[in-house]
Scaffold this active site. Structure first.
Site, PDB file in Angstrom:
ATOM      1  N   GLU A 103       0.709  -1.560   0.051  1.00 48.75           N
ATOM      2  CA  GLU A 103       0.176  -0.060   0.000  1.00 48.75           C
ATOM      3  C   GLU A 103       0.592   1.059   0.245  1.00 48.75           C
ATOM      4  O   GLU A 103       0.641   2.006  -0.681  1.00 48.75           O
ATOM      5  CB  GLU A 103      -0.737   0.100   1.198  1.00 48.75           C
ATOM      6  CG  GLU A 103      -1.767   1.257   1.452  1.00 48.75           C
ATOM      7  CD  GLU A 103      -2.793   1.575   2.930  1.00 48.75           C
ATOM      8  OE1 GLU A 103      -3.762   1.960   2.583  1.00 48.75           O
ATOM      9  OE2 GLU A 103      -1.897   1.108   3.661  1.00 48.75           O
TER      10      GLU A 103
ATOM     11  N   TRP B  91      -8.076  -1.286  -0.217  1.00 46.03           N
ATOM     12  CA  TRP B  91      -9.291  -0.313  -0.398  1.00 46.03           C
ATOM     13  C   TRP B  91     -10.711  -0.502  -0.705  1.00 46.03           C
ATOM     14  O   TRP B  91     -11.269   0.462  -1.549  1.00 46.03           O
ATOM     15  CB  TRP B  91      -8.080   0.860  -1.413  1.00 46.03           C
ATOM     16  CG  TRP B  91      -7.759   1.968  -0.259  1.00 46.03           C
ATOM     17  CD1 TRP B  91      -6.339   1.406   0.100  1.00 46.03           C
ATOM     18  CD2 TRP B  91      -8.168   3.091   0.096  1.00 46.03           C
ATOM     19  NE1 TRP B  91      -5.801   2.619   0.566  1.00 46.03           N
ATOM     20  CE2 TRP B  91      -6.639   3.624   0.889  1.00 46.03           C
ATOM     21  CE3 TRP B  91      -9.396   3.821   0.338  1.00 46.03           C
ATOM     22  CZ2 TRP B  91      -6.614   4.759   1.732  1.00 46.03           C
ATOM     23  CZ3 TRP B  91      -9.054   4.988   0.689  1.00 46.03           C
ATOM     24  CH2 TRP B  91      -7.781   5.370   1.480  1.00 46.03           C
TER      25      TRP B  91
ATOM     26  N   TYR C 111      -4.737  10.395  -0.821  1.00 45.03           N
ATOM     27  CA  TYR C 111      -3.081   9.769  -0.204  1.00 45.03           C
ATOM     28  C   TYR C 111      -1.708  10.012  -1.184  1.00 45.03           C
ATOM     29  O   TYR C 111      -0.934  11.350  -1.221  1.00 45.03           O
ATOM     30  CB  TYR C 111      -2.935   8.660   0.598  1.00 45.03           C
ATOM     31  CG  TYR C 111      -3.753   8.395   1.798  1.00 45.03           C
ATOM     32  CD1 TYR C 111      -3.591   9.265   2.973  1.00 45.03           C
ATOM     33  CD2 TYR C 111      -4.913   7.641   1.837  1.00 45.03           C
ATOM     34  CE1 TYR C 111      -4.306   8.817   4.427  1.00 45.03           C
ATOM     35  CE2 TYR C 111      -5.586   7.487   2.819  1.00 45.03           C
ATOM     36  CZ  TYR C 111      -5.163   8.077   4.212  1.00 45.03           C
ATOM     37  OH  TYR C 111      -5.509   8.515   5.399  1.00 45.03           O
TER      38      TYR C 111
ATOM     39  N   CYS D   1      -6.530  10.051   6.727  1.00 41.47           N
ATOM     40  CA  CYS D   1      -6.771  10.200   8.101  1.00 41.47           C
ATOM     41  C   CYS D   1      -5.244  10.062   8.646  1.00 41.47           C
ATOM     42  O   CYS D   1      -5.731  11.481   9.577  1.00 41.47           O
ATOM     43  CB  CYS D   1      -7.274   8.227   8.292  1.00 41.47           C
ATOM     44  SG  CYS D   1      -8.708   8.171   8.474  1.00 41.47           S
TER      45      CYS D   1
ATOM     46  N   ARG E 106      -5.483  12.662  12.398  1.00 44.59           N
ATOM     47  CA  ARG E 106      -6.538  13.530  12.593  1.00 44.59           C
ATOM     48  C   ARG E 106      -7.672  12.024  12.728  1.00 44.59           C
ATOM     49  O   ARG E 106      -8.853  12.934  13.777  1.00 44.59           O
ATOM     50  CB  ARG E 106      -7.167  13.978  11.114  1.00 44.59           C
ATOM     51  CG  ARG E 106      -7.576  13.543   9.999  1.00 44.59           C
ATOM     52  CD  ARG E 106      -8.792  13.655   9.488  1.00 44.59           C
ATOM     53  NE  ARG E 106      -9.765  13.103   8.306  1.00 44.59           N
ATOM     54  CZ  ARG E 106     -10.796  11.970   8.715  1.00 44.59           C
ATOM     55  NH1 ARG E 106     -11.425  11.928   9.667  1.00 44.59           N
ATOM     56  NH2 ARG E 106     -10.428  10.986   7.772  1.00 44.59           N
TER      57      ARG E 106
ATOM     58  N   ASP F  10      -8.425   4.386  13.570  1.00 44.89           N
ATOM     59  CA  ASP F  10      -8.828   3.128  14.431  1.00 44.89           C
ATOM     60  C   ASP F  10      -7.980   2.774  14.741  1.00 44.89           C
ATOM     61  O   ASP F  10      -6.612   1.900  13.923  1.00 44.89           O
ATOM     62  CB  ASP F  10      -9.722   2.565  13.046  1.00 44.89           C
ATOM     63  CG  ASP F  10     -10.242   0.964  13.108  1.00 44.89           C
ATOM     64  OD1 ASP F  10      -9.852   0.599  14.205  1.00 44.89           O
ATOM     65  OD2 ASP F  10     -10.611   0.414  12.172  1.00 44.89           O
TER      66      ASP F  10
ATOM     67  N   ASN G 262      -0.498   1.590  10.137  1.00 36.68           N
ATOM     68  CA  ASN G 262       0.246   3.314   9.813  1.00 36.68           C
ATOM     69  C   ASN G 262       1.239   3.530  10.889  1.00 36.68           C
ATOM     70  O   ASN G 262       2.401   4.160   9.824  1.00 36.68           O
ATOM     71  CB  ASN G 262      -1.092   4.563  10.873  1.00 36.68           C
ATOM     72  CG  ASN G 262      -2.399   4.491  10.276  1.00 36.68           C
ATOM     73  OD1 ASN G 262      -3.309   4.743  11.187  1.00 36.68           O
ATOM     74  ND2 ASN G 262      -2.509   4.346   8.455  1.00 36.68           N
TER      75      ASN G 262
ATOM     76  N   HIS H 133      -9.600   6.149  18.378  1.00 41.26           N
ATOM     77  CA  HIS H 133     -10.863   5.603  18.945  1.00 41.26           C
ATOM     78  C   HIS H 133     -11.016   4.035  18.865  1.00 41.26           C
ATOM     79  O   HIS H 133      -9.605   3.476  17.854  1.00 41.26           O
ATOM     80  CB  HIS H 133     -12.639   6.122  17.900  1.00 41.26           C
ATOM     81  CG  HIS H 133     -12.064   5.748  16.449  1.00 41.26           C
ATOM     82  ND1 HIS H 133     -11.701   7.357  16.249  1.00 41.26           N
ATOM     83  CD2 HIS H 133     -12.571   4.881  15.939  1.00 41.26           C
ATOM     84  CE1 HIS H 133     -11.340   7.426  14.482  1.00 41.26           C
ATOM     85  NE2 HIS H 133     -12.103   5.883  14.542  1.00 41.26           N
TER      86      HIS H 133
ATOM     87  N   TYR I 161     -13.840   1.104  17.689  1.00 46.80           N
ATOM     88  CA  TYR I 161     -15.389   0.461  17.239  1.00 46.80           C
ATOM     89  C   TYR I 161     -15.904  -0.489  17.980  1.00 46.80           C
ATOM     90  O   TYR I 161     -15.466  -1.745  18.497  1.00 46.80           O
ATOM     91  CB  TYR I 161     -14.919   0.116  15.343  1.00 46.80           C
ATOM     92  CG  TYR I 161     -14.977   1.099  14.590  1.00 46.80           C
ATOM     93  CD1 TYR I 161     -15.944   1.485  14.517  1.00 46.80           C
ATOM     94  CD2 TYR I 161     -13.419   1.355  14.388  1.00 46.80           C
ATOM     95  CE1 TYR I 161     -16.270   2.788  13.542  1.00 46.80           C
ATOM     96  CE2 TYR I 161     -13.538   2.812  13.349  1.00 46.80           C
ATOM     97  CZ  TYR I 161     -15.172   2.876  12.650  1.00 46.80           C
ATOM     98  OH  TYR I 161     -14.679   4.457  11.877  1.00 46.80           O
TER      99      TYR I 161
ATOM    100  N   ALA J   1     -15.084  -0.883   8.872  1.00 50.69           N
ATOM    101  CA  ALA J   1     -16.621   0.376   9.574  1.00 50.69           C
ATOM    102  C   ALA J   1     -16.181   1.334   7.749  1.00 50.69           C
ATOM    103  O   ALA J   1     -15.349   1.645   7.803  1.00 50.69           O
ATOM    104  CB  ALA J   1     -16.929   1.065  10.268  1.00 50.69           C
TER     105      ALA J   1
END
Length: 320
Positions: free
Chosen positions: A71, A93, A135, A202, A222, A225, A233, A263, A265, A319
């Site tokens: 990726e 994606w 991106y 993100c 910002r 997940d 990441n 966050h 989920y 999600a």
């Protein structure tokens, strides 16, 4: 001192697990864009030593670092269509174009069949596989508009330059020529084009810093997940540092990750509870087999990880 206590002192992955535990036990619970619901904290920080090939690969679950690397290399091409990713078996994606296809056509196609059709049919991929200027498009071709005269009413006209700003190429050049600059930044948050993106960035801002001969990075995210996104990441940012360091004759320093809305989920509860019962171990190291002519010439075969022995796979739904 018990082995568990020693692990907590020495292993950097405890930062991740402690953040997960904090969010799960103390986070603000609310409904989100996806309708799934999250528990979240605002403002988080993790720090990882990248010296001597170190990388923040989680051991408490398997992180598919080759998928994440494919990726990242795709980002560097500036491509915005999932076709080349699907051809490599990378489905990170696929859910966004698939969701749009199902909504607009009413066809209940499976993900596997959709991905296979994207790969097999170039016209279908052109119509349904594009993500908008996400991106990599911003990283290597940030749009620039130039004056193009005036219209009949005296208003200014502008046309888009054929090649935009290649932020990554300028970053490499800046690190080589002026390592002490405070402007070593790659930015993905192009306000004018957010509405055209399948998902706004993100992991949006990368800033690099050279101290002595050590290259470090702050990544600001910002929206994060923590279960599915953050492991990738962290790997991607660390990989970026290692590649840049090699290209610029520097040594990898530190990765500082900073999260905005950070966050978990609610439908990841089983995975979260299982992962929090595990203890981190190991010391994975990245090995880069060669130094290509430019940062855009790396291939997946150039990367290997030694000493990575993760615990069992833990699966969770995306999600959208």
């Amino acid at each position: 001192m018990t082995r568990s206590t020693e692990s907590r002192i020495d292993h950097p992955e405890w930062q991740y697990l402690d953040l997960m535990r904090q969010i799960w036990t103390q986070g603000d619970e609310r409904m989100d864009r996806t309708g799934v619901g999250t528990r979240a904290v605002f403002g988080a920080q993790l720090r990882f030593d990248l010296s001597q090939g170190r990388v923040p690969l989680l051991s408490t679950k398997r992180v598919y670092w080759k998928t994440a690397t494919r990726e990242f290399l795709w980002f560097l091409t500036g491509d915005t269509n999932i076709r080349s990713l699907c051809a490599q078996g990378v489905e990170i994606w696929t859910d966004w174009p698939l969701d749009r296809y199902r909504r607009e056509t009413g066809e209940a196609i499976s993900r596997a069949d959709f991905s296979a059709r994207i790969v097999a049919d170039a016209a279908f991929a052109a119509q349904w596989g594009d993500l908008g200027p996400v991106y990599g498009k911003q990283w290597v071709d940030w749009p620039v508009y130039e004056p193009a005269g005036q219209d009949g009413a005296g208003g200014n006209l502008y046309r888009r330059r054929a090649q935009g700003v290649n932020q990554v190429a300028e970053l490499v050049d800046g690190l080589r020529r002026n390592p002490g600059s405070r402007r070593h930044i790659v930015e993905g948050w192009n306000v004018a084009e957010l509405d055209a993106m399948a998902l706004p960035p993100c992991h949006k801002t990368y800033q690099f810093h050279v101290a002595g001969n050590r290259l470090s990075c702050v990544l600001y995210q910002r929206s994060c997940d923590v279960v599915l996104g953050l492991p990738f990441n962290l790997w991607g940012a660390a990989l970026f540092v290692h590649m840049l360091a090699q290209q610029c004759d520097l040594e990898p320093g530190e990765l500082v990750w900073m999260g905005g809305d950070t966050h978990l989920y609610l439908n990841h509860a089983d995975l979260i509870e299982a992962q929090l019962q595990r203890e981190p171990s190991g010391d994975p190291r990245l090995v880069i087999a060669r130094r290509p002519e430019s940062i855009f010439d790396y291939a997946i075969e150039d990367f290997a990880v030694e000493g990575y022995h993760p615990q069992g796979h833990l699966a969770a739904p995306v999600a959208v």
